[in-house]
Design a protein around this motif. Structure first.
Motif, PDB file in Angstrom:
ATOM      1  N   ARG A 122       0.820  -1.218   0.000  1.00 34.86           N
ATOM      2  CA  ARG A 122       0.000   0.000   0.000  1.00 34.86           C
ATOM      3  C   ARG A 122       0.851   1.263   0.000  1.00 34.86           C
ATOM      4  O   ARG A 122       0.360   2.354  -0.327  1.00 34.86           O
ATOM      5  CB  ARG A 122      -0.977   0.002   1.178  1.00 34.86           C
ATOM      6  CG  ARG A 122      -0.369   0.122   2.547  1.00 34.86           C
ATOM      7  CD  ARG A 122      -1.431   0.443   3.594  1.00 34.86           C
ATOM      8  NE  ARG A 122      -2.417  -0.609   3.719  1.00 34.86           N
ATOM      9  CZ  ARG A 122      -2.506  -1.461   4.742  1.00 34.86           C
ATOM     10  NH1 ARG A 122      -1.652  -1.361   5.738  1.00 34.86           N
ATOM     11  NH2 ARG A 122      -3.426  -2.372   4.789  1.00 34.86           N
ATOM     12  N   GLY A 143      -5.888  -4.646  -5.821  1.00 37.10           N
ATOM     13  CA  GLY A 143      -6.211  -4.597  -4.404  1.00 37.10           C
ATOM     14  C   GLY A 143      -5.051  -4.808  -3.465  1.00 37.10           C
ATOM     15  O   GLY A 143      -5.161  -4.507  -2.263  1.00 37.10           O
ATOM     16  N   LEU A 146      -4.226  -1.892  -1.402  1.00 37.72           N
ATOM     17  CA  LEU A 146      -5.012  -1.548  -0.229  1.00 37.72           C
ATOM     18  C   LEU A 146      -4.638  -2.389   0.980  1.00 37.72           C
ATOM     19  O   LEU A 146      -4.590  -1.890   2.106  1.00 37.72           O
ATOM     20  CB  LEU A 146      -6.520  -1.741  -0.512  1.00 37.72           C
ATOM     21  CG  LEU A 146      -7.160  -0.872  -1.583  1.00 37.72           C
ATOM     22  CD1 LEU A 146      -8.654  -1.149  -1.612  1.00 37.72           C
ATOM     23  CD2 LEU A 146      -6.907   0.606  -1.351  1.00 37.72           C
ATOM     24  N   TYR A 161      -5.954   0.937   5.272  1.00 36.97           N
ATOM     25  CA  TYR A 161      -5.528   1.736   4.122  1.00 36.97           C
ATOM     26  C   TYR A 161      -6.151   3.124   4.184  1.00 36.97           C
ATOM     27  O   TYR A 161      -7.132   3.360   4.911  1.00 36.97           O
ATOM     28  CB  TYR A 161      -5.910   1.037   2.810  1.00 36.97           C
ATOM     29  CG  TYR A 161      -7.397   0.881   2.584  1.00 36.97           C
ATOM     30  CD1 TYR A 161      -8.144   1.876   1.932  1.00 36.97           C
ATOM     31  CD2 TYR A 161      -8.071  -0.260   3.004  1.00 36.97           C
ATOM     32  CE1 TYR A 161      -9.503   1.742   1.717  1.00 36.97           C
ATOM     33  CE2 TYR A 161      -9.436  -0.409   2.787  1.00 36.97           C
ATOM     34  CZ  TYR A 161     -10.142   0.590   2.159  1.00 36.97           C
ATOM     35  OH  TYR A 161     -11.496   0.457   1.951  1.00 36.97           O
ATOM     36  N   PRO A 163      -8.527   5.644   2.845  1.00 35.71           N
ATOM     37  CA  PRO A 163      -9.695   5.605   1.969  1.00 35.71           C
ATOM     38  C   PRO A 163      -9.660   6.647   0.858  1.00 35.71           C
ATOM     39  O   PRO A 163     -10.369   6.516  -0.143  1.00 35.71           O
ATOM     40  CB  PRO A 163     -10.881   5.841   2.917  1.00 35.71           C
ATOM     41  CG  PRO A 163     -10.288   6.501   4.122  1.00 35.71           C
ATOM     42  CD  PRO A 163      -8.891   5.972   4.238  1.00 35.71           C
ATOM     43  N   LEU A 166      -9.251   5.594  -2.857  1.00 36.05           N
ATOM     44  CA  LEU A 166     -10.363   5.138  -3.703  1.00 36.05           C
ATOM     45  C   LEU A 166     -10.954   6.255  -4.546  1.00 36.05           C
ATOM     46  O   LEU A 166     -11.540   5.989  -5.604  1.00 36.05           O
ATOM     47  CB  LEU A 166     -11.455   4.523  -2.820  1.00 36.05           C
ATOM     48  CG  LEU A 166     -11.030   3.326  -1.965  1.00 36.05           C
ATOM     49  CD1 LEU A 166     -12.198   2.871  -1.084  1.00 36.05           C
ATOM     50  CD2 LEU A 166     -10.540   2.186  -2.830  1.00 36.05           C
ATOM     51  N   LEU A 172     -11.389  -0.850  -9.340  1.00 34.37           N
ATOM     52  CA  LEU A 172     -10.640  -1.538  -8.296  1.00 34.37           C
ATOM     53  C   LEU A 172     -10.773  -3.034  -8.523  1.00 34.37           C
ATOM     54  O   LEU A 172     -11.892  -3.545  -8.664  1.00 34.37           O
ATOM     55  CB  LEU A 172     -11.191  -1.173  -6.913  1.00 34.37           C
ATOM     56  CG  LEU A 172     -10.604  -1.937  -5.718  1.00 34.37           C
ATOM     57  CD1 LEU A 172      -9.129  -1.618  -5.538  1.00 34.37           C
ATOM     58  CD2 LEU A 172     -11.395  -1.613  -4.443  1.00 34.37           C
ATOM     59  N   VAL A 182     -11.206  -6.187   2.795  1.00 36.82           N
ATOM     60  CA  VAL A 182     -11.707  -4.836   2.558  1.00 36.82           C
ATOM     61  C   VAL A 182     -13.194  -4.694   2.825  1.00 36.82           C
ATOM     62  O   VAL A 182     -13.665  -3.643   3.279  1.00 36.82           O
ATOM     63  CB  VAL A 182     -11.390  -4.421   1.095  1.00 36.82           C
ATOM     64  CG1 VAL A 182     -12.054  -3.097   0.737  1.00 36.82           C
ATOM     65  CG2 VAL A 182      -9.886  -4.327   0.896  1.00 36.82           C
TER      66      VAL A 182
END
Length: 270
Positions: A122, A143, A146, A161, A163, A166, A172, A182
């Motif tokens: 991440r 992903g 994340l 993570y 946010p 996003l 995604l 998630v």
């Protein structure tokens, strides 16, 4: 044919005492791109010391590559217990920064409108970097970006993570295991609550679920008997991006992506 890009770091994979092998999203995406014939460019990084060990194998696949050196290369020790893969983190590579985007990447990306972003952790692509990369482009984020915690030792996945990441995504892609981290559940309500226009949940031999335009659809696949599906996710993601860039709907793109992923892991030679 629309031109797309893959922006991500190479990795060193250490498997069962063998010499280091090249890994990371750009390598597996390039294998898939060679199979599909999609027009693309790859921007990648690794440590200067690892260039000769990692970069030639990527370049040999025939997709145009632009490289920058750094101080670190993400490195994984990989072992298997039957079909179960275990991973340990030896090293974490350099992050991508807004200066990368505004600097050397600006010329590399040119008129690209779709980008596959395959982080290894991440920390690879913080929200501010995605914010710099997104204007005028549609981003698909894997992903891993994340859920993977950037720290040495046994690989840890959690939902801690940012946010804000996003907000900058068009798509995604989550594996089934990443979705379990998630999301409270894989449902339309939970997925669309993320706020990402398109979400792809891959289910291995059970295909994938596409969430887009307010609905979901299951896309089946042909089960492949392989002990190591490494690369299937990146093959799926980059083929999806290529299809969407060429004008396909999310549903049609997922079907093309499924075909590409099957070809990649079934042993089709690039």
């Amino acid at each position: 044919m629309a031109r797309i890009a893959v922006v991500g770091s190479l990795a060193r994979d250490l498997v069962a005492g063998a010499p280091p092998r090249v890994g990371g999203g750009p390598y597996w995406a390039a294998r898939a791109l060679r199979l599909t014939g999609s027009r693309a460019v790859i921007a990648t990084k690794c440590a200067e010391r690892d260039r000769e060990a990692l970069l030639p194998r990527l370049v040999s696949l025939g997709v145009p590559v632009r490289w920058r050196g750094g101080t670190g290369t993400s490195t994984f020790e990989i072992s298997y217990d039957g079909d179960v893969r275990h991973m340990r983190v030896d090293e974490i590579g350099d992050p991508w920064t807004p200066d990368d985007v505004d600097g050397w990447l600006a010329e590399v990306l040119g008129d690209v409108t779709w980008v596959h972003v395959p982080p290894l952790f991440r920390s690879d692509f913080p929200a501010e970097t995605l914010a710099a990369l997104a204007p005028g482009r549609r981003l698909l984020l894997d992903g891993q970006g994340l859920v993977r915690r950037p720290e040495p030792g046994a690989l840890v996945e959690d939902a801690d993570y940012d946010p804000d990441v996003l907000r900058h995504l068009a798509v995604l892609k989550l594996s089934e295991a990443e979705a379990a981290v998630v999301l409270p559940e894989v449902s339309e309500e939970a997925v669309f609550a993320l706020g990402v226009p398109e979400v792809l949940v891959t289910l291995g031999s059970h295909g994938s679920i596409v969430f887009a335009e307010g609905r979901s659809e299951h896309v089946p696949t042909t089960p492949i008997d392989t002990p190591d599906p490494t690369g299937a996710g990146d093959g799926y993601a980059v083929a999806y991006v290529a299809a969407r860039a060429a004008g396909a709907s999310p549903w049609a793109a997922a079907r093309r992506a499924t075909t590409a992923a099957v070809a990649l892991i079934s042993g089709a030679k690039p």
